[in-house]
Motif scaffolding. Structure first.
Motif, PDB file in Angstrom:
ATOM      1  N   THR A 249       0.827  -1.206   0.000  1.00 35.99           N
ATOM      2  CA  THR A 249       0.000   0.000   0.000  1.00 35.99           C
ATOM      3  C   THR A 249       0.859   1.253   0.000  1.00 35.99           C
ATOM      4  OG1 THR A 249      -1.762  -1.150   1.206  1.00 35.99           O
ATOM      5  CG2 THR A 249      -1.787   1.255   1.254  1.00 35.99           C
ATOM      6  N   ILE A 250       1.845   1.286   0.892  1.00 36.90           N
ATOM      7  CA  ILE A 250       2.737   2.456   0.953  1.00 36.90           C
ATOM      8  C   ILE A 250       3.427   2.677  -0.388  1.00 36.90           C
ATOM      9  CG2 ILE A 250       4.817   3.400   2.031  1.00 36.90           C
ATOM     10  CD1 ILE A 250       4.047   1.809   4.564  1.00 36.90           C
ATOM     11  N   GLU A 251       3.976   1.616  -0.957  1.00 28.47           N
ATOM     12  CA  GLU A 251       4.721   1.751  -2.199  1.00 28.47           C
ATOM     13  C   GLU A 251       3.812   2.177  -3.353  1.00 28.47           C
ATOM     14  OE1 GLU A 251       8.241   1.245  -2.719  1.00 28.47           O
ATOM     15  OE2 GLU A 251       7.993   1.599  -0.564  1.00 28.47           O
ATOM     16  N   SER A 252       2.600   1.632  -3.409  1.00 27.73           N
ATOM     17  CA  SER A 252       1.695   2.001  -4.501  1.00 27.73           C
ATOM     18  C   SER A 252       1.375   3.487  -4.457  1.00 27.73           C
ATOM     19  CB  SER A 252       0.407   1.178  -4.425  1.00 27.73           C
ATOM     20  OG  SER A 252      -0.380   1.549  -3.303  1.00 27.73           O
ATOM     21  N   LEU A 253       1.179   4.031  -3.275  1.00 24.41           N
ATOM     22  CA  LEU A 253       0.859   5.446  -3.140  1.00 24.41           C
ATOM     23  C   LEU A 253       2.072   6.327  -3.422  1.00 24.41           C
ATOM     24  CD1 LEU A 253      -1.374   5.167   0.043  1.00 24.41           C
ATOM     25  CD2 LEU A 253      -2.127   5.520  -2.322  1.00 24.41           C
ATOM     26  N   ILE A 254       3.255   5.867  -3.033  1.00 26.25           N
ATOM     27  CA  ILE A 254       4.459   6.641  -3.321  1.00 26.25           C
ATOM     28  C   ILE A 254       4.739   6.640  -4.820  1.00 26.25           C
ATOM     29  CG2 ILE A 254       6.981   6.642  -3.038  1.00 26.25           C
ATOM     30  CD1 ILE A 254       6.519   5.837  -0.127  1.00 26.25           C
ATOM     31  N   PHE A 255       4.558   5.494  -5.480  1.00 29.90           N
ATOM     32  CA  PHE A 255       4.706   5.455  -6.937  1.00 29.90           C
ATOM     33  C   PHE A 255       3.776   6.472  -7.587  1.00 29.90           C
ATOM     34  CE2 PHE A 255       5.899   0.691  -6.624  1.00 29.90           C
ATOM     35  CZ  PHE A 255       7.231   1.027  -6.425  1.00 29.90           C
ATOM     36  N   THR A 256       2.546   6.552  -7.078  1.00 31.68           N
ATOM     37  CA  THR A 256       1.564   7.478  -7.649  1.00 31.68           C
ATOM     38  C   THR A 256       2.000   8.923  -7.465  1.00 31.68           C
ATOM     39  OG1 THR A 256      -0.234   5.928  -7.205  1.00 31.68           O
ATOM     40  CG2 THR A 256      -0.839   8.226  -7.548  1.00 31.68           C
ATOM     41  N   LEU A 257       2.438   9.257  -6.262  1.00 28.26           N
ATOM     42  CA  LEU A 257       2.864  10.634  -5.989  1.00 28.26           C
ATOM     43  C   LEU A 257       4.058  11.019  -6.856  1.00 28.26           C
ATOM     44  CD1 LEU A 257       2.484  10.692  -2.101  1.00 28.26           C
ATOM     45  CD2 LEU A 257       1.034  11.828  -3.783  1.00 28.26           C
ATOM     46  N   ARG A 258       4.983  10.096  -7.064  1.00 24.57           N
ATOM     47  CA  ARG A 258       6.134  10.393  -7.912  1.00 24.57           C
ATOM     48  C   ARG A 258       5.719  10.588  -9.365  1.00 24.57           C
ATOM     49  NH1 ARG A 258      11.851   7.615  -6.925  1.00 24.57           N
ATOM     50  NH2 ARG A 258      12.011   8.725  -8.897  1.00 24.57           N
ATOM     51  N   THR A 259       4.735   9.819  -9.814  1.00 22.59           N
ATOM     52  CA  THR A 259       4.265   9.973 -11.179  1.00 22.59           C
ATOM     53  C   THR A 259       3.560  11.317 -11.367  1.00 22.59           C
ATOM     54  OG1 THR A 259       4.000   7.584 -11.437  1.00 22.59           O
ATOM     55  CG2 THR A 259       2.784   8.982 -12.975  1.00 22.59           C
ATOM     56  N   VAL A 260       2.710  11.685 -10.416  1.00 24.33           N
ATOM     57  CA  VAL A 260       1.997  12.961 -10.503  1.00 24.33           C
ATOM     58  C   VAL A 260       2.990  14.119 -10.453  1.00 24.33           C
ATOM     59  CG1 VAL A 260       0.340  14.453  -9.334  1.00 24.33           C
ATOM     60  CG2 VAL A 260      -0.128  12.014  -9.558  1.00 24.33           C
ATOM     61  N   ALA A 261       4.051  13.971  -9.650  1.00 25.05           N
ATOM     62  CA  ALA A 261       5.082  15.012  -9.546  1.00 25.05           C
ATOM     63  C   ALA A 261       6.198  14.763 -10.555  1.00 25.05           C
ATOM     64  CB  ALA A 261       5.634  15.055  -8.131  1.00 25.05           C
ATOM     65  N   PHE A 262       5.816  14.417 -11.793  1.00 28.93           N
ATOM     66  CA  PHE A 262       6.816  14.037 -12.803  1.00 28.93           C
ATOM     67  C   PHE A 262       7.756  15.173 -13.159  1.00 28.93           C
ATOM     68  CE2 PHE A 262       3.072  15.612 -15.014  1.00 28.93           C
ATOM     69  CZ  PHE A 262       3.600  16.499 -15.944  1.00 28.93           C
ATOM     70  N   ALA A 263       7.360  16.413 -12.903  1.00 29.16           N
ATOM     71  CA  ALA A 263       8.218  17.544 -13.258  1.00 29.16           C
ATOM     72  C   ALA A 263       9.425  17.668 -12.336  1.00 29.16           C
ATOM     73  CB  ALA A 263       7.416  18.847 -13.230  1.00 29.16           C
ATOM     74  N   ILE A 264       9.390  17.011 -11.175  1.00 30.88           N
ATOM     75  CA  ILE A 264      10.508  17.075 -10.222  1.00 30.88           C
ATOM     76  C   ILE A 264      11.470  15.934 -10.525  1.00 30.88           C
ATOM     77  CG2 ILE A 264      11.169  17.047  -7.800  1.00 30.88           C
ATOM     78  CD1 ILE A 264       8.363  17.984  -7.115  1.00 30.88           C
ATOM     79  N   PRO A 265      12.699  16.214 -10.940  1.00 29.14           N
ATOM     80  CA  PRO A 265      13.647  15.145 -11.277  1.00 29.14           C
ATOM     81  C   PRO A 265      13.831  14.163 -10.122  1.00 29.14           C
ATOM     82  CG  PRO A 265      14.487  17.267 -12.010  1.00 29.14           C
ATOM     83  CD  PRO A 265      13.264  17.549 -11.174  1.00 29.14           C
ATOM     84  N   GLY A 266      13.584  12.884 -10.422  1.00 27.69           N
ATOM     85  CA  GLY A 266      13.768  11.853  -9.411  1.00 27.69           C
ATOM     86  C   GLY A 266      12.761  11.881  -8.276  1.00 27.69           C
ATOM     87  N   GLY A 267      11.759  12.765  -8.372  1.00 29.74           N
ATOM     88  CA  GLY A 267      10.807  12.881  -7.262  1.00 29.74           C
ATOM     89  C   GLY A 267      11.473  13.250  -5.960  1.00 29.74           C
ATOM     90  N   VAL A 268      12.570  14.023  -6.031  1.00 30.63           N
ATOM     91  CA  VAL A 268      13.327  14.384  -4.830  1.00 30.63           C
ATOM     92  C   VAL A 268      12.441  15.174  -3.875  1.00 30.63           C
ATOM     93  CG1 VAL A 268      15.323  15.638  -3.938  1.00 30.63           C
ATOM     94  CG2 VAL A 268      15.486  14.418  -6.103  1.00 30.63           C
ATOM     95  N   GLY A 269      12.398  14.771  -2.638  1.00 29.33           N
ATOM     96  CA  GLY A 269      11.570  15.436  -1.640  1.00 29.33           C
ATOM     97  C   GLY A 269      10.177  14.846  -1.561  1.00 29.33           C
ATOM     98  N   VAL A 270       9.593  14.530  -2.703  1.00 26.09           N
ATOM     99  CA  VAL A 270       8.248  13.940  -2.724  1.00 26.09           C
ATOM    100  C   VAL A 270       8.272  12.553  -2.091  1.00 26.09           C
ATOM    101  CG1 VAL A 270       6.367  13.146  -4.205  1.00 26.09           C
ATOM    102  CG2 VAL A 270       7.600  15.253  -4.773  1.00 26.09           C
ATOM    103  N   GLN A 271       9.244  11.752  -2.499  1.00 30.41           N
ATOM    104  CA  GLN A 271       9.351  10.391  -1.966  1.00 30.41           C
ATOM    105  C   GLN A 271       9.613  10.413  -0.463  1.00 30.41           C
ATOM    106  OE1 GLN A 271      11.451   7.188  -4.211  1.00 30.41           O
ATOM    107  NE2 GLN A 271      12.905   7.252  -2.541  1.00 30.41           N
ATOM    108  N   GLU A 272      10.523  11.275  -0.028  1.00 30.09           N
ATOM    109  CA  GLU A 272      10.865  11.327   1.392  1.00 30.09           C
ATOM    110  C   GLU A 272       9.676  11.804   2.231  1.00 30.09           C
ATOM    111  OE1 GLU A 272      14.316  10.744  -0.856  1.00 30.09           O
ATOM    112  OE2 GLU A 272      12.825  12.331  -1.088  1.00 30.09           O
ATOM    113  N   ALA A 273       8.971  12.831   1.748  1.00 26.12           N
ATOM    114  CA  ALA A 273       7.811  13.328   2.485  1.00 26.12           C
ATOM    115  C   ALA A 273       6.727  12.257   2.577  1.00 26.12           C
ATOM    116  CB  ALA A 273       7.266  14.586   1.813  1.00 26.12           C
ATOM    117  N   ALA A 274       6.548  11.508   1.494  1.00 30.15           N
ATOM    118  CA  ALA A 274       5.514  10.468   1.481  1.00 30.15           C
ATOM    119  C   ALA A 274       5.829   9.372   2.490  1.00 30.15           C
ATOM    120  CB  ALA A 274       5.385   9.882   0.075  1.00 30.15           C
TER     121      ALA A 274
END
Length: 323
Positions: A249-274
């Motif tokens: 569940t955690i990973e599926s939601l983090i994958f989603t957040l990284r995809t939505v935040a595609f403009a941020i290279p590597g999802g830096v910050g998004v992954q850690e906050a999630a």
């Protein structure tokens, strides 16, 4: 401007990641990172390699007429795509271009590579949406039981809606966009009309084989689940034993957040906050989640840098060959 925007977003993401790590405790997070060990890190790389082979198979499935022996070419192209996305300072679009060039260097015709890339990306987003819906359902149960539903569930549902919109737009706008691009190319670059027409023909031929499209979808779904399962294994090695469904569940939601935040290279910050915010809902402490995030980034660098260097070398050799 795009370069500066990517750098700005990366800097902001790094600041966010460092803030979460500092708030949690640098020493505690560092201890968690060290607990993976060399053997555990090798296991994570093994899961990544298996996922890349599966993803290469999904791409091959939507490339009709290409023999199975080309699986290695597609797996390599997918590795180049992921490596560029993870370690180079631009968004996922740059990785797509590099992946396409790597596939073309494997002896596959240009029009088929680009058409199959479009179909592959569509099936990947569809599989991710299915995986995300599982995560949203599990998160809804967790939020309702914990009394956090009114404050957090709308944000999760909003992110899911954005992912669904991206997937729908990518799926239904393919032919109209190609037709518009063909018309524009006819006015500006007359010599490109045949190329655009070939791309449309290739895409039509791919979707005329729905069984292959379904196979690609299923392979992508397997890859999403396997990648998330790898995170569960990594956490177990680090001494954090959680139910498999919780980590999925955690990973599926983090994958989603990284995809939505595609403009941020590597999802830096998004992954850690999630990890810091979602993990505690499923029994994963912020320190353990941030440690896992850093270990995953180290794995991405360990895999991505050699792949990108190898791709650069192959590109340089290709340019050096006589026409």
């Amino acid at each position: 401007m795009l370069k500066y925007l990517a750098l700005l977003l990366t800097a902001i993401g790094l600041a966010v990641a460092l803030w979460f790590i500092g708030r949690t405790g640098f020493a505690e997070v560092a201890q968690g990172v060290a607990s993976i060990g060399v053997a555990g890190f090798a296991v994570m790389i093994g899961f990544t390699a298996a996922c890349l082979v599966i993803l290469g198979g999904a791409w091959l499935a939507v490339a009709p007429g290409v023999p199975r022996q080309k699986l290695a070419s597609f797996a390599w192209a997918r590795a180049a795509r992921e490596g560029a996305t993870d370690v180079l300072p631009f968004s996922q679009f740059g990785g797509l271009v590099i992946g396409a060039r790597a596939a073309i260097s494997g002896g596959i015709r240009d029009s088929l590579v680009y058409a199959s890339l479009i179909a592959d990306q569509t099936t990947e987003l569809a599989a991710q949406l299915a995986f995300t819906l599982f995560g949203v359902a599990m998160l809804s149960v967790a939020l309702a039981s914990g009394g956090h539903g009114p404050s957090m569930l709308p944000m999760v549902l909003g992110g899911t809606a954005v992912l669904a919109a991206i997937m729908a737009g990518f799926a239904f706008a393919q032919r109209p966009v190609l037709k518009m691009a063909q018309g524009l190319a006819g006015r500006l670059l007359p010599g490109s009309i045949a190329t655009m027409a070939a791309l449309r023909d290739e895409l039509d031929a791919i979707y005329a084989r729905p069984a292959r499209v379904i196979i690609a979808f299923l392979l992508h779904l397997i890859a999403w689940v396997l990648s998330a399962f790898g995170a569960w294994v990594a956490l177990a090695i680090m001494g954090h034993r959680l139910p498999v469904t919780s980590v999925l569940t955690i990973e599926s939601l983090i994958f989603t957040l990284r995809t939505v935040a595609f403009a941020i290279p590597g999802g830096v910050g998004v992954q850690e906050a999630a990890y810091a915010l979602l993990g505690p809902l499923f029994g994963l402490s912020p320190a353990a989640g941030l440690a896992l995030s850093l270990v995953k980034r180290a794995r991405d660098i360990a895999v991505g840098v050699p792949v990108v260097v190898a791709w650069q070398v192959s590109e340089a050799r290709g340019l050096g060959r006589p026409a």
